[in-house]
Design a protein around this motif. Structure first.
Motif, PDB file in Angstrom:
ATOM      1  N   THR A 161       0.838  -1.200   0.000  1.00  0.00           N
ATOM      2  CA  THR A 161       0.000   0.000   0.000  1.00  0.00           C
ATOM      3  C   THR A 161       0.870   1.246   0.000  1.00  0.00           C
ATOM      4  O   THR A 161       1.793   1.368   0.798  1.00  0.00           O
ATOM      5  CB  THR A 161      -0.925   0.007   1.227  1.00  0.00           C
ATOM      6  OG1 THR A 161      -1.755  -1.137   1.138  1.00  0.00           O
ATOM      7  CG2 THR A 161      -1.798   1.254   1.254  1.00  0.00           C
ATOM      8  N   GLY A 162       0.592   2.143  -0.915  1.00  0.00           N
ATOM      9  CA  GLY A 162       1.328   3.402  -0.952  1.00  0.00           C
ATOM     10  C   GLY A 162       2.640   3.342  -1.730  1.00  0.00           C
ATOM     11  O   GLY A 162       3.330   4.348  -1.837  1.00  0.00           O
ATOM     12  N   LEU A 163       2.984   2.181  -2.268  1.00  0.00           N
ATOM     13  CA  LEU A 163       4.227   2.100  -3.038  1.00  0.00           C
ATOM     14  C   LEU A 163       3.968   2.425  -4.510  1.00  0.00           C
ATOM     15  O   LEU A 163       2.872   2.221  -5.020  1.00  0.00           O
ATOM     16  CB  LEU A 163       4.804   0.683  -2.951  1.00  0.00           C
ATOM     17  CG  LEU A 163       5.352   0.232  -1.601  1.00  0.00           C
ATOM     18  CD1 LEU A 163       6.022  -1.122  -1.743  1.00  0.00           C
ATOM     19  CD2 LEU A 163       6.350   1.246  -1.051  1.00  0.00           C
ATOM     20  N   ASP A 164       4.994   2.922  -5.186  1.00  0.00           N
ATOM     21  CA  ASP A 164       4.840   3.189  -6.624  1.00  0.00           C
ATOM     22  C   ASP A 164       4.924   1.865  -7.401  1.00  0.00           C
ATOM     23  O   ASP A 164       5.253   0.824  -6.840  1.00  0.00           O
ATOM     24  CB  ASP A 164       5.877   4.198  -7.109  1.00  0.00           C
ATOM     25  CG  ASP A 164       7.295   3.723  -6.874  1.00  0.00           C
ATOM     26  OD1 ASP A 164       7.561   2.533  -7.098  1.00  0.00           O
ATOM     27  OD2 ASP A 164       8.135   4.538  -6.459  1.00  0.00           O
ATOM     28  N   VAL A 165       4.631   1.936  -8.689  1.00  0.00           N
ATOM     29  CA  VAL A 165       4.522   0.718  -9.502  1.00  0.00           C
ATOM     30  C   VAL A 165       5.780  -0.144  -9.426  1.00  0.00           C
ATOM     31  O   VAL A 165       5.716  -1.349  -9.263  1.00  0.00           O
ATOM     32  CB  VAL A 165       4.312   1.075 -10.997  1.00  0.00           C
ATOM     33  CG1 VAL A 165       3.716  -0.097 -11.733  1.00  0.00           C
ATOM     34  CG2 VAL A 165       3.427   2.295 -11.117  1.00  0.00           C
ATOM     35  N   ARG A 166       6.924   0.521  -9.540  1.00  0.00           N
ATOM     36  CA  ARG A 166       8.168  -0.231  -9.574  1.00  0.00           C
ATOM     37  C   ARG A 166       8.430  -0.925  -8.249  1.00  0.00           C
ATOM     38  O   ARG A 166       8.759  -2.097  -8.192  1.00  0.00           O
ATOM     39  CB  ARG A 166       9.328   0.707  -9.931  1.00  0.00           C
ATOM     40  CG  ARG A 166      10.297   0.069 -10.903  1.00  0.00           C
ATOM     41  CD  ARG A 166      11.470   0.964 -11.194  1.00  0.00           C
ATOM     42  NE  ARG A 166      12.620   0.591 -10.416  1.00  0.00           N
ATOM     43  CZ  ARG A 166      13.255   1.379  -9.563  1.00  0.00           C
ATOM     44  NH1 ARG A 166      12.836   2.608  -9.367  1.00  0.00           N
ATOM     45  NH2 ARG A 166      14.310   0.969  -8.923  1.00  0.00           N
TER      46      ARG A 166
END
Lengths: 338, 278
Positions: A161-166
């Protein structure tokens, strides 16, 4: 390996858990899937000894978490929603501290810390204070901390949760490796895609109780697979467009309020999309946009409960824009727009 | 998977494991002091400021009596005041820990429930040792001298440290009840200010009247100050006031230390356990 029976927890009139049962077999992965406020975090906290439920019992590796919380803690690794690492300490210092608090001894803790930092691609940042880490790095360090003592049971509360795609893709890879090495894992997530990719079994919960359980395929067969979505360039061709879409659709075609967007569940995806494009071409039906969309948690919810997901106050998840999106694609789009 | 056999220690092993867990947490706090030295600098500047302010601002106005030099007499009062104020630090540090994600990590580990508290209070002893050192050096510059033997002086230092250690547990308990750095700072100011000013730290006991004097004589901060003055030989030959705590300041101070620890250690550990099960 993990078992919970009849977990109930109430907070000042709000029922966070309303009698939840679950069982995760050794060496398997269960995803606890639900929207914000569904009770995922409360369930995780009850199982990991961080709160005492009002009713119900739980076992980790056969140890009753209420009767012997210390024993249960020694057998589990927890990685929470908010990376639980010390900001001033370096990644290495954090892991050594955790190892020593698991009573691994200084030597072994140090060796283990280096090993994990290498494994999670943090070796270069090992001696920097973690406040200089990116969100994804912190999550990886937090996960590493959960693995320090190689506990038989792992619990991950919304690991992406809250992480970018990469960072999310990277995290998925890391978790899949763990699964490959035979860990027993309970993870919570708001993303159907995440549950689909990582879990053997999915338990969908809402308002503190189970609303469905099964493999990703079983759930999808109940909700339909991918959906084709079309936005027409010319609204007067709606009828023609609908008819063509109905030919490839599994069941009924939904027409949006604007009278120019259509959607329908299809069995596989790409094949139907290709056929539909060919048909539209032939009939001269122009589209502004056409595409495939994976079913989201929202779709699952709509099918299973007849209502859309909604976040409620007193919710376990983070507030703010990060908490709202239910589909990683939507989430990423929002991130990009900001 | 490597075989990791979880051990839940009992009896004596449990005590040593509680101490070693506490030590691991203390080491973590000490690393943090090194990482953010600004905090330490401020902690050390304030006692220097107090020594200089009192020595030169009130130095001429206050006369403890007889041929006693106020500056020399004052320093032990500043020692006592500073270590008492130092307990705020424990409270603030613990309150900060309780608000950070790291506390969830600690709670999910098979470590002693007392370790976070034992570690915090232990690492704050380091602060107090450093501030006593700095104050002592500043004191020597303005004319303070140790006039008793090394052993007596050592007793004085240890007494200051153990009293500060006990108070750390009180503020630790407050921090568990109200985990907010701001509240801790304000609350401690309101409690500690009168505690140190209604004592013999800055003015002699004789300058208070009636009930106030009794309070001053029985105030543990007065006993601590009196004990330090006797240990360092800074009484200037003045007789101790005629009240039991002033006649037996070391015993009285130690009595308070024991009392505080017996009450607040179990209370704090229980509160930590409770607040971790919300």
């Amino acid at each position: 390996m993990i078992r919970a029976e009849g977990l109930v927890k109430r907070y000042r009139g709000v029922t966070a858990l309303a009698g939840l049962d679950l069982e995760v077999e050794a060496g398997t992965v269960m995803a606890l899937l639900g929207p914000n406020g569904a009770g995922k975090t409360t369930a995780v906290r009850a199982i990991t000894t961080l709160l005492v439920p009002d009713e119900g019992r739980a076992w980790v590796s056969g140890v009753d978490v209420l009767a012997d919380p210390m024993g249960a803690r020694a057998r589990l690794g927890l990685s929470g929603q908010y990376a639980a690492v010390d900001e001033q300490l370096s990644g290495y210092e954090n892991l050594v501290m955790v190892g020593r608090l698991y009573h691994l001894g200084r030597r072994r803790s140090q060796a283990r810390a280096r090993e994990l930092l290498d494994r999670f691609d943090l070796a270069d940042a090992a001696d920097r204070p973690t406040k200089t880490y990116s969100g994804g790095m912190r999550r990886r360090l937090d996960l590493a901390a959960a693995l320090v003592a190689e506990p038989p049971v792992l619990v991950l509360d919304e690991p992406t949760t809250g992480l970018d795609v990469r960072s999310r893709a990277q995290m998925w890879e890391v978790i899949r490796d763990l699964v490959g090495s035979g860990s027993t894992l309970l993870l919570t997530t708001q993303y159907l895609e995440e549950a689909d990719r990582l879990a053997d079994e999915i338990l969908v919960i809402d308002q503190g109780r189970e609303i469905a359980r099964g493999t990703a395929d079983e759930l999808k067969s109940r909700t339909g697979g991918e959906r084709i979505e079309v936005v027409l360039a010319e609204p007067h061709r709606l009828e023609d467009a609908r008819r063509e879409l109905a030919r490839v659709a599994l069941d009924q075609v939904e027409v949006g309020e604007s009278g120019r967007d259509l959607s329908a569940a299809v069995a596989t995806g790409a094949a139907e999309l290709r056929d539909l494009l060919a048909a539209y071409d032939e009939k001269g039906i122009k589209v502004l946009d056409i595409g495939l969309r994976r079913p989201t948690l929202d779709d699952v919810f709509l099918t299973l409960t007849g209502h859309r997901t909604e976040s409620r106050p007193g919710d376990s998840g983070p507030s703010g824009p990060d908490a709202v999106p239910l589909d990683p694609a939507v989430h990423d789009e929002m991130e990009a727009r900001r | 998977m490597t075989a990791y056999v979880p051990v839940t220690p009992h009896g004596f092993a449990r005590l040593t494991s509680a101490l070693s867990d506490g030590w691991v947490v203390a080491q973590r706090n000490l690393i943090k002091i090194r990482r953010v030295p600004e905090v330490l600098v401020w902690v050390l500047i304030s006692p220097i400021m107090f020594v200089l302010l009192f020595a030169y601002v009130f130095g001429g106005a206050i006369n403890p009596g007889g041929a006693v030099d106020y500056k020399e007499w004052l320093i032990c009062g500043i020692f006592a005041q500073t270590v008492v104020f130092g307990s705020t630090f424990t409270g603030a540090g613990l309150a900060e820990d309780m608000q950070k994600g790291i506390i969830d990590r600690f709670r999910s580990l098979p470590m002693a429930r007392s370790a976070v508290l034992v570690g915090r209070t232990a690492s704050d002893v380091v602060y107090n040792v450093l501030s006593l050192l700095i104050m002592g050096l500043t004191g020597l510059l303005v004319g303070w001298r140790i006039r008793e033997g090394a052993l007596d002086a050592l007793v004085g230092v240890v007494l200051l440290l153990v009293f500060a250690y006990a108070l750390s547990w009180v503020m630790g308990y407050v921090a568990l009840l109200v985990p907010s750095v701001e509240v801790i700072n304000n609350a401690s100011f309101i409690v500690i200010m009168p505690l140190t000013f209604v004592s013999n730290a800055f003015v002699p006991t004789e300058s208070f009247d009636g009930v106030l004097r009794t309070i001053v004589e029985w105030n543990p901060v007065s006993a601590l100050t009196q004990a330090a003055r006797e240990c360092f030989g800074n009484t200037g030959g003045l007789p101790a006031p005629d009240a039991w705590p002033m006649q037996h300041p070391i015993a009285y101070t130690l009595g308070w230390v024991v009392l505080i620890l017996v009450v607040f250690v179990p209370l704090s550990v229980r509160q930590y356990r409770r607040s971790s099960l919300k």
